[in-house]
Design a protein around this motif. Sequence first.
Motif: not given
Length: 356
Positions: A222-245
């Motif tokens: 009994d519901l009516e709708y229209e939806r858009w979603e956009f997403d960007a994800q990046w996990k950048k590995k850095i030397p020394g076991l470090r991580l930038l999300n």
Amino acid sequence: PKEKKQNIWKKIFWDTIGDNLVTPISAESEEASFSMSPIINPLYLSYTQSRGVRYKMRFRTRYSFSQYRYLTLNPTFGYAFKERQFYFTAPLRMTYNPKRNGYVELEFGNGNRISNTSVQEVISKAHEDTINFNNTNIDRFNDQHLILKNNIMLFDWVDIEAGFIYHRRSAVNKDIMIQYDMPTEYRSFAPMIGFKFLPWLNRGPLLSINYERAIKGVNKSDLEYERWEFDAQWKKKIPGLRLLNLRAGAGVYTNKKDNIFVDFSNFRDENLPEGWDDDWSGNFQLLKSREYNRSDYYLRGNISYESPMLVATGLPYVGKYIEKERFYINTVLLERSRPYYELGYGFTNRYISVAA
């Protein structure tokens, strides 16, 4: 001898029962495999002030028909003690082309409670200042969902996913809804399609676009709708076991004839987060769900940086027990709210993760 009998019982308890409580349980044959998370797993036991204590368990099962065709069932179960609610999600997946990431998946669960502020607004408008809704849970609904979808990799950098999602949302406080002639249940049926892009392969962000359009009349929807979603994800590995999300995203309802539920798939309050990454990188810990469940759009950004050596690792006595540390900042712009920010710090080891 009595002492020997006591030693036998101690051995049975600690070696058999005790070991199975804190270690994963698994079994495997040539065609099938099964694993279960430990019954007592500190990382699956969580506490926050707003949601209280939560506990969960994960199961992993797989049956192989051939090298390139196999069936998996990976349910997750959880219990929220403050809400006294049992949660689960059970995705059943048939992989028919692993080289092209081809699979059909059927998922059933009762996922997350959702707010519906319009119900309270309708009743309050009809009964001016005569009702106190404090502690009534009038705007809270349980949500059962069923998803059927197919995924296939068109090219090495493009996946397409298509299917439908069906929601059955029922009021937590049915009595008060009946008292004021409001529905105790809402249903929606929506075909959906999504694209995932990885144009830089593993050297850049994962981009996704999702579209969903609800249709009335399908199995009492009994519901009516229209939806858009956009997403960007990046996990950048850095030397020394470090991580930038890094994560950024946006969502909008372009057609919402029924102002009932706002439920963005990339921006919601998850009751069954998967772990360290999901719970503290991309989720908002203090923002109340009713704030974004009444907004027709959102713009979000999330940044976190983690490393084995930041601040606490240099502290005496404490530092040697810390394996990873993380700083994060989350921000979101909503329709009915000022810009919102969260700053946080957390640390984890194999037994516990803590953040503030």
